[in-house]
Design a protein around this motif. Structure first.
Motif, PDB file in Angstrom:
ATOM      1  N   LEU A 194       0.801  -1.220   0.000  1.00 26.99           N
ATOM      2  CA  LEU A 194       0.000   0.000   0.000  1.00 26.99           C
ATOM      3  C   LEU A 194       0.837   1.274   0.000  1.00 26.99           C
ATOM      4  N   HIS A 195       2.044   1.227   0.571  1.00 31.35           N
ATOM      5  CA  HIS A 195       2.858   2.441   0.675  1.00 31.35           C
ATOM      6  C   HIS A 195       4.216   2.324  -0.008  1.00 31.35           C
ATOM      7  N   ALA A 234      -1.098   3.783  13.277  1.00 28.42           N
ATOM      8  CA  ALA A 234      -1.013   5.167  12.798  1.00 28.42           C
ATOM      9  C   ALA A 234       0.429   5.658  12.823  1.00 28.42           C
ATOM     10  N   THR A 235       1.169   5.310  13.867  1.00 30.25           N
ATOM     11  CA  THR A 235       2.570   5.714  13.961  1.00 30.25           C
ATOM     12  C   THR A 235       3.402   5.077  12.852  1.00 30.25           C
ATOM     13  N   ILE A 236       3.169   3.792  12.602  1.00 30.17           N
ATOM     14  CA  ILE A 236       3.909   3.089  11.553  1.00 30.17           C
ATOM     15  C   ILE A 236       3.639   3.727  10.197  1.00 30.17           C
ATOM     16  N   GLU A 237       2.347   4.001   9.912  1.00 33.10           N
ATOM     17  CA  GLU A 237       2.015   4.596   8.619  1.00 33.10           C
ATOM     18  C   GLU A 237       2.629   5.979   8.472  1.00 33.10           C
ATOM     19  N   ARG A 245       5.384   6.985   9.605  1.00 33.47           N
ATOM     20  CA  ARG A 245       6.810   6.825   9.303  1.00 33.47           C
ATOM     21  C   ARG A 245       7.045   6.457   7.838  1.00 33.47           C
ATOM     22  N   LEU A 246       6.094   5.749   7.244  1.00 30.09           N
ATOM     23  CA  LEU A 246       6.309   5.196   5.907  1.00 30.09           C
ATOM     24  C   LEU A 246       5.673   6.013   4.782  1.00 30.09           C
ATOM     25  N   SER A 247       4.568   6.686   5.077  1.00 28.52           N
ATOM     26  CA  SER A 247       3.788   7.312   4.013  1.00 28.52           C
ATOM     27  C   SER A 247       4.450   8.586   3.487  1.00 28.52           C
TER      28      SER A 247
END
Length: 708
Positions: free
Chosen positions: A212-213, A242-245, A247-249
């Motif tokens: 997805l990212h 939410a924190t993981i996304e 960092r990646l998005s």
């Protein structure tokens, strides 16, 4: 009558067919319930017709209200409206007597039960029933328009993730006839099937982040300990997701251009995210409550789902007992919360996913990505190829059939892509093999006094957690604070969730943290700063690595050293950076991609001090999970790295994305490559705008014919 309002004989026939099961169920209910009387059988049809009419009249208003007020309003309105609707229909139709609201509610549940049984007996697709009115209205609009969808309009794409489906099992399902929809697609030549390699960690958070990212660096397992913050991160908890996304998005995820994300761990930067873990705790990003109206309000749909959930729970109790009586091995204990979880994931969440996807298909969404976890969850507890697991897989195949029918009635053409985020392997657990947990083994060999162990099953509760949080996050602030408290746990100085950091003083942290992620174990020593090396282990815990390597079920461990990451086995060492083997190769039997996979995760900043990997049975391909799961994924061995990609036949896989590092094999390697391929396909068919790179349009602007 104006053409736009004309009703064809087929419309009337379809409407009549839709009324028959409900009318019959109402008639039978009148024979059973003391508070409900129907004078003649035709009045039952009248009640069903009035109910359907009220549904058509009231639903737009409810949708408007829920769109402003959120998902919890949709739930409350839907439940209340179903009872009110059936009560009004029973009161208004002559020849019918109902004693009150209580009797009407009883009738609602009984009709749902009887209609579900009737549809099962006649072989009607349950998923089709959920969206039957959508399909009928869509087909009517197409017939009134008198022409098919304009072929020049951009095509939409529905991407269906079948969580945990291994590629070899897909082939078996197609050949055996268990998966008739996928079999028809592949046999007819409309679609092609190909494997792709799910890198270590072969888990949903890593794979979905990559798909997805486009990135999944910094995700070493399903859950992991971070020394910097002193926290245990669990990917399927809303705040952690939410924190993981974050960092990646980069804002340009797979679904960024008008896409819809349904029941996923991450959003893919979709403007509309429903039951998505990374968005669930943030009210401002909740999906519109109107999206849930079809499921929460449609007459008998939710009641039917609840009835079938109970039936699924009863079926699980029976099938679990059958495994014990027949002595099937390997097996695990199938009781407790999992029994309820199976009913909810296999019925309520599946039906809700279908309703949400169909709703957005009929709204013309360009790209929809949805995750069905049914098979993965049952395979974890029952086994990869056990009958109940295959039944769940067959149920998802029926969903594909329903969504294809929705696509035929939708205002734009849709293509389907079916993929899995990883495969799944089977075997007795480490505890069954040795009589103790990985935590106990590490404590014994290291001498650690205080420890935190996270080896229980948390993956299966993720989708349900997302639904509950998605709905309840629109509640009062006091309720939201209570939810956050439920999502935290203070244990031995470790805080679960990103709300605050762990103890700053290293001496206050636990001496040891042990996490299970399928047949991959992760070990940290939180009081030792930085990444602990082999040299430090030799000095401070000299018996740990040699002791673990004597344990049955442990094949090798991975630790850092002065020479970089090492794979240490019982009779040999592999230096990953130098690709040098000293003695017997500990990765022998794990495949030619094992070294590259392990080097990638071993170099992550958040990598554990020690990776522990299970053995692999040479003949059966069985592995040993460090969680109490008979089917597992997370490491290497068996089918867990062999994921699935089924795509339209004209959409060829780009040559530059294929990995050819293994002689005789060409495949997409890693979730990031799958992301790149999906983005290119979406751009080429116009379902997504091509992102320019340094002012130059991306490769996706090429037409499909350029690569065929």
């Amino acid at each position: 009558m104006p053409n736009g309002l004309s009703i064809s004989s087929r419309d009337l026939r379809d409407a009549l067919i839709g009324l028959v099961p409900n009318a019959a169920a109402l008639l039978v209910s009148s024979w059973i319930l003391a508070g409900l009387e129907i004078a003649h059988w035709w009045w039952a049809f009248a009640v069903a017709a009035v109910t359907a009419g009220f549904d058509a009249l009231v639903r737009p208003t409810l949708r408007l209200i829920a769109g402003f007020a959120g998902a919890i309003t949709a739930l409350v309105l839907g439940l209340s409206a179903q009872v009110a609707l059936i009560t009004a229909a029973l009161v208004l139709v002559p020849g019918v007597y109902v004693s009150g609201v209580e009797a009407a509610a009883q009738a609602l549940l009984l009709v749902a039960l009887l209609a579900a049984v009737t549809r099962w007996l006649v072989g009607v697709n349950d998923s089709s029933y959920i969206v039957a009115d959508l399909i009928r209205r869509g087909e009517s609009r197409r017939r009134r328009r008198g022409r098919p969808v304009d072929e020049d309009d951009p095509c939409g794409v529905v991407i269906v993730q079948i969580d945990g489906l291994p590629y070899p099992l897909l082939g078996n399902g197609i050949v055996s006839g268990v998966l008739p929809t996928l079999s028809r697609w592949v046999r007819s030549g409309s679609h092609e099937m190909t494997p792709w390699w799910a890198q270590v960690p072969s888990t949903t958070p890593a794979s979905q982040a990559g798909i997805l990212h486009g990135r999944n660096d910094g995700i070493p397992a399903f859950r992991w300990y971070e020394k910097d913050t002193g926290r245990l991160v669990v990917a399927n908890r809303p705040d952690d997701a939410a924190t993981i996304e974050a960092r990646l998005s980069d804002g340009h995820g797979l679904l960024a251009d008008g896409g819809v994300s349904v029941s996923n761990m991450f959003s893919g930067d979709a403007p509309t995210a429903l039951m998505v873990m990374s968005r669930a705790a943030r009210r401002g990003d909740l999906g519109p409550g109107s999206s849930y109206i079809r499921f929460f309000f449609s007459p008998f749909v939710l009641a039917r789902a609840l009835v079938l959930t109970v039936a699924e729970i009863v079926k699980e109790l029976y099938q679990g007992r059958q495994q014990r009586v027949r002595g099937i091995e390997p097996r695990i204990r199938r009781r407790g919360s999992y029994v309820a979880l199976r009913g909810l994931t296999n019925v309520v969440l599946r039906d809700l996913n279908v309703a949400l996807v169909a709703e957005h298909m009929m709204a013309g969404a360009p790209v929809i990505y949805v995750d069905f976890v049914d098979y993965d969850e049952i395979a974890h507890h029952a086994g990869v190829m056990r009958p109940e697991s295959m039944d769940a897989l067959a149920g998802i195949d029926l969903v594909l059939h329903t969504l294809q029918r929705v696509a035929d009635a939708a205002p734009r053409n849709y293509e389907f892509v079916v993929l899995s985020d990883h495969g799944q392997s089977q075997g007795a657990t480490f505890r069954q093999l040795t009589g103790r947990t990985l935590e106990a083994a590490v404590r014994e060999h290291s001498g650690a006094a205080s420890a935190v162990a996270e080896t229980g099953d948390v993956e299966g509760w993720g989708p349900l957690n997302a639904l509950l949080t998605d709905v309840l996050a629109t509640a009062r602030p006091k309720t939201r604070r209570a939810l956050r408290r439920m999502d935290r746990a203070d244990e031995a100085g470790v805080i679960v969730g990103p709300q605050r950091s762990g103890p700053a003083d290293l001496s206050e942290r636990p001496e040891l943290v042990v996490v299970g992620s399928g047949n991959l174990g992760l070990v940290w020593f939180p009081r030792l700063p930085g990444r602990v090396t082999v040299e430090t282990f030799t000095e401070q815990h000299p018996g740990l690595i040699p002791g673990l390597l004597t344990e049955p079920g442990i094949a090798f461990v991975v630790a850092d050293s002065a020479r970089g990451p090492l794979v240490l086995g019982r009779s040999g060492v592999r230096v990953l950076l130098e690709d040098v083997v000293e003695g017997h190769d500990p990765l022998s039997g794990f495949g030619p991609r094992a070294a590259a996979d392990l080097l990638r995760v071993a170099e992550m900043k958040v990598a554990p001090d020690l990776y522990v990997h299970s053995t692999l049975h040479a003949r059966t391909g069985e592995v040993h999970a460090f969680e109490e799961l008979v089917g597992s994924h997370g490491g290497l061995g068996g089918w867990q790295n062999q994921a699935v990609l089924v795509h339209p036949a004209g959409w060829e896989i780009d040559e530059d994305l294929l990995d050819r590092s293994v002689p005789g094999e060409e495949m997409l390697y890693g979730a990031g490559s799958v992301h790149q391929q999906l983005v290119r396909w979406l751009e080429r068919i116009g379902a997504r705008r091509a992102e320019p790179v340094d002012g130059v349009p991306g490769p996706g602007r090429r037409h499909l014919t350029d690569t065929m």
